[in-house]
Design a protein around this motif. Structure first.
Motif, PDB file in Angstrom:
ATOM      1  N   ARG A  58     -20.684  67.473  11.753  1.00  0.00           N
ATOM      2  CA  ARG A  58     -19.447  68.262  11.633  1.00  0.00           C
ATOM      3  C   ARG A  58     -18.684  68.131  12.946  1.00  0.00           C
ATOM      4  NH1 ARG A  58     -19.891  73.847  11.160  1.00  0.00           N
ATOM      5  NH2 ARG A  58     -21.820  73.664  12.290  1.00  0.00           N
ATOM      6  N   VAL A  59     -17.366  67.964  12.855  1.00  0.00           N
ATOM      7  CA  VAL A  59     -16.554  67.795  14.056  1.00  0.00           C
ATOM      8  C   VAL A  59     -15.280  68.637  13.960  1.00  0.00           C
ATOM      9  CG1 VAL A  59     -17.409  65.467  14.545  1.00  0.00           C
ATOM     10  CG2 VAL A  59     -15.388  65.743  13.115  1.00  0.00           C
ATOM     11  N   SER A  60     -14.741  68.993  15.132  1.00  0.00           N
ATOM     12  CA  SER A  60     -13.436  69.658  15.154  1.00  0.00           C
ATOM     13  C   SER A  60     -12.322  68.622  15.191  1.00  0.00           C
ATOM     14  CB  SER A  60     -13.328  70.604  16.340  1.00  0.00           C
ATOM     15  OG  SER A  60     -13.551  69.906  17.547  1.00  0.00           O
ATOM     16  N   SER A  61     -12.657  67.416  15.641  1.00  0.00           N
ATOM     17  CA  SER A  61     -11.742  66.281  15.571  1.00  0.00           C
ATOM     18  C   SER A  61     -12.531  65.010  15.875  1.00  0.00           C
ATOM     19  CB  SER A  61     -10.584  66.417  16.561  1.00  0.00           C
ATOM     20  OG  SER A  61     -11.060  66.354  17.891  1.00  0.00           O
ATOM     21  N   ILE A  73      -9.238  62.337  12.242  1.00  0.00           N
ATOM     22  CA  ILE A  73      -9.329  63.542  11.420  1.00  0.00           C
ATOM     23  C   ILE A  73      -9.332  64.752  12.334  1.00  0.00           C
ATOM     24  CG2 ILE A  73     -10.597  62.436   9.552  1.00  0.00           C
ATOM     25  CD1 ILE A  73     -13.153  63.863  10.630  1.00  0.00           C
ATOM     26  N   GLU A  74      -9.011  65.885  11.769  1.00  0.00           N
ATOM     27  CA  GLU A  74      -9.208  67.166  12.454  1.00  0.00           C
ATOM     28  C   GLU A  74     -10.580  67.660  12.006  1.00  0.00           C
ATOM     29  OE1 GLU A  74      -7.240  68.359  14.826  1.00  0.00           O
ATOM     30  OE2 GLU A  74      -5.924  66.630  14.584  1.00  0.00           O
ATOM     31  N   THR A  75     -10.742  68.953  11.753  1.00  0.00           N
ATOM     32  CA  THR A  75     -12.031  69.495  11.337  1.00  0.00           C
ATOM     33  C   THR A  75     -12.528  68.772  10.096  1.00  0.00           C
ATOM     34  OG1 THR A  75     -11.432  71.650  12.199  1.00  0.00           O
ATOM     35  CG2 THR A  75     -13.243  71.591  10.630  1.00  0.00           C
ATOM     36  N   GLY A  76     -13.774  68.333  10.154  1.00  0.00           N
ATOM     37  CA  GLY A  76     -14.342  67.619   9.016  1.00  0.00           C
ATOM     38  C   GLY A  76     -15.725  67.106   9.333  1.00  0.00           C
ATOM     39  N   ALA A  77     -16.078  65.989   8.735  1.00  0.00           N
ATOM     40  CA  ALA A  77     -17.388  65.388   8.919  1.00  0.00           C
ATOM     41  C   ALA A  77     -17.227  63.938   9.345  1.00  0.00           C
ATOM     42  CB  ALA A  77     -18.197  65.466   7.632  1.00  0.00           C
ATOM     43  N   ARG A  81     -19.347  76.279   6.246  1.00  0.00           N
ATOM     44  CA  ARG A  81     -19.596  77.701   5.981  1.00  0.00           C
ATOM     45  C   ARG A  81     -18.789  78.202   4.797  1.00  0.00           C
ATOM     46  NH1 ARG A  81     -19.449  77.505  11.717  1.00  0.00           N
ATOM     47  NH2 ARG A  81     -21.493  77.997  12.564  1.00  0.00           N
ATOM     48  N   ASP A  82     -19.413  79.121   4.044  1.00  0.00           N
ATOM     49  CA  ASP A  82     -18.693  79.796   2.966  1.00  0.00           C
ATOM     50  C   ASP A  82     -18.071  81.073   3.525  1.00  0.00           C
ATOM     51  OD1 ASP A  82     -20.766  81.674   3.153  1.00  0.00           O
ATOM     52  OD2 ASP A  82     -21.730  81.049   1.292  1.00  0.00           O
ATOM     53  N   ASP A  83     -17.516  81.904   2.658  1.00  0.00           N
ATOM     54  CA  ASP A  83     -16.835  83.128   3.098  1.00  0.00           C
ATOM     55  C   ASP A  83     -17.766  84.113   3.785  1.00  0.00           C
ATOM     56  OD1 ASP A  83     -14.433  82.155   2.163  1.00  0.00           O
ATOM     57  OD2 ASP A  83     -14.634  83.132   0.202  1.00  0.00           O
ATOM     58  N   ASN A  97     -22.925  76.722   3.176  1.00  0.00           N
ATOM     59  CA  ASN A  97     -23.123  76.664   1.741  1.00  0.00           C
ATOM     60  C   ASN A  97     -21.981  75.955   1.014  1.00  0.00           C
ATOM     61  OD1 ASN A  97     -24.693  77.227  -0.516  1.00  0.00           O
ATOM     62  ND2 ASN A  97     -23.609  79.141  -0.930  1.00  0.00           N
ATOM     63  N   ARG A  98     -21.173  75.158   1.731  1.00  0.00           N
ATOM     64  CA  ARG A  98     -20.065  74.452   1.092  1.00  0.00           C
ATOM     65  C   ARG A  98     -20.148  72.966   1.426  1.00  0.00           C
ATOM     66  NH1 ARG A  98     -14.759  76.995   2.769  1.00  0.00           N
ATOM     67  NH2 ARG A  98     -13.942  75.924   0.959  1.00  0.00           N
ATOM     68  N   SER A  99     -19.952  72.145   0.426  1.00  0.00           N
ATOM     69  CA  SER A  99     -20.033  70.699   0.606  1.00  0.00           C
ATOM     70  C   SER A  99     -18.654  70.116   0.926  1.00  0.00           C
ATOM     71  CB  SER A  99     -20.571  70.041  -0.661  1.00  0.00           C
ATOM     72  OG  SER A  99     -19.617  70.145  -1.707  1.00  0.00           O
ATOM     73  N   ILE A 100     -18.660  68.862   1.346  1.00  0.00           N
ATOM     74  CA  ILE A 100     -17.396  68.154   1.573  1.00  0.00           C
ATOM     75  C   ILE A 100     -16.596  68.127   0.276  1.00  0.00           C
ATOM     76  CG2 ILE A 100     -16.398  65.880   2.037  1.00  0.00           C
ATOM     77  CD1 ILE A 100     -18.718  65.407   3.994  1.00  0.00           C
ATOM     78  N   ALA A 101     -17.277  67.884  -0.831  1.00  0.00           N
ATOM     79  CA  ALA A 101     -16.590  67.837  -2.124  1.00  0.00           C
ATOM     80  C   ALA A 101     -15.917  69.173  -2.434  1.00  0.00           C
ATOM     81  CB  ALA A 101     -17.574  67.470  -3.219  1.00  0.00           C
ATOM     82  N   GLU A 102     -16.516  70.283  -2.031  1.00  0.00           N
ATOM     83  CA  GLU A 102     -15.950  71.610  -2.299  1.00  0.00           C
ATOM     84  C   GLU A 102     -14.773  71.943  -1.390  1.00  0.00           C
ATOM     85  OE1 GLU A 102     -19.672  74.209  -3.896  1.00  0.00           O
ATOM     86  OE2 GLU A 102     -19.677  73.663  -1.775  1.00  0.00           O
ATOM     87  N   VAL A 103     -14.832  71.554  -0.135  1.00  0.00           N
ATOM     88  CA  VAL A 103     -13.779  71.924   0.797  1.00  0.00           C
ATOM     89  C   VAL A 103     -12.629  70.939   0.805  1.00  0.00           C
ATOM     90  CG1 VAL A 103     -15.305  73.265   2.284  1.00  0.00           C
ATOM     91  CG2 VAL A 103     -14.860  70.886   2.840  1.00  0.00           C
ATOM     92  N   GLY A 104     -12.878  69.688   0.407  1.00  0.00           N
ATOM     93  CA  GLY A 104     -11.817  68.686   0.348  1.00  0.00           C
ATOM     94  C   GLY A 104     -11.060  68.580   1.642  1.00  0.00           C
ATOM     95  N   ASP A 105      -9.756  68.684   1.573  1.00  0.00           N
ATOM     96  CA  ASP A 105      -8.891  68.570   2.756  1.00  0.00           C
ATOM     97  C   ASP A 105      -8.776  69.882   3.527  1.00  0.00           C
ATOM     98  OD1 ASP A 105      -8.365  65.922   2.251  1.00  0.00           O
ATOM     99  OD2 ASP A 105      -6.522  66.339   1.134  1.00  0.00           O
ATOM    100  N   HIS A 106      -9.511  70.906   3.120  1.00  0.00           N
ATOM    101  CA  HIS A 106      -9.384  72.224   3.746  1.00  0.00           C
ATOM    102  C   HIS A 106     -10.699  72.623   4.421  1.00  0.00           C
ATOM    103  CE1 HIS A 106      -5.688  72.441   1.536  1.00  0.00           C
ATOM    104  NE2 HIS A 106      -6.347  72.112   0.446  1.00  0.00           N
TER     105      HIS A 106
END
Length: 75
Positions: free
Chosen positions: A7-10, A23-27, A56-58, A63-72
Motif C-alpha cells: 500500500r502506498v500514499s503515492s 498513482i496517489e493512494t493505492g497499491a 481499511r473499511d469504515d 477489509n476492502r480489496s482493490i476491486a472494492e475500492v477502485g479509484d477511491h
C-alpha cells in the motif's frame, strides 16, 4: 510468477529519467515473471491481487480489496 504488493500514499515509475506512470493512494505491485509463465498464470495472479484485502473499511479494519475500492482508495 510472483507478486509483492505494498500500500502506498503515492508511487511513480521512471524510465530513462521520465515519469511514465504515477498513482496517489493505492497499491504498488512488484511483479516477477519467469520464462514459461503464460496468460493463465497472469490471470490467476491478477485475480488474487485484486481480491486481497489491503484497505481499511469504515470501521478501520483491513477489509476492502482493490476491486472494492477502485479509484477511491483509502489506506
Amino acid at each position: 510468477m510472483r507478486a509483492g504488493v505494498q500500500r502506498v500514499s503515492s508511487a511513480s515509475v521512471r524510465a530513462e529519467g521520465a515519469i511514465t506512470g504515477a498513482i496517489e493512494t493505492g497499491a504498488l505491485v512488484l511483479l516477477g515473471v519467469l520464462a514459461g509463465d503464460g496468460e493463465r498464470e497472469a490471470e490467476l495472479l491478477a485475480e488474487k491481487v485484486a481480491a486481497f484485502r489491503y484497505f481499511r473499511d469504515d470501521s478501520g479494519k483491513m477489509n476492502r480489496s482493490i476491486a472494492e475500492v477502485g479509484d477511491h482508495c483509502s489506506s
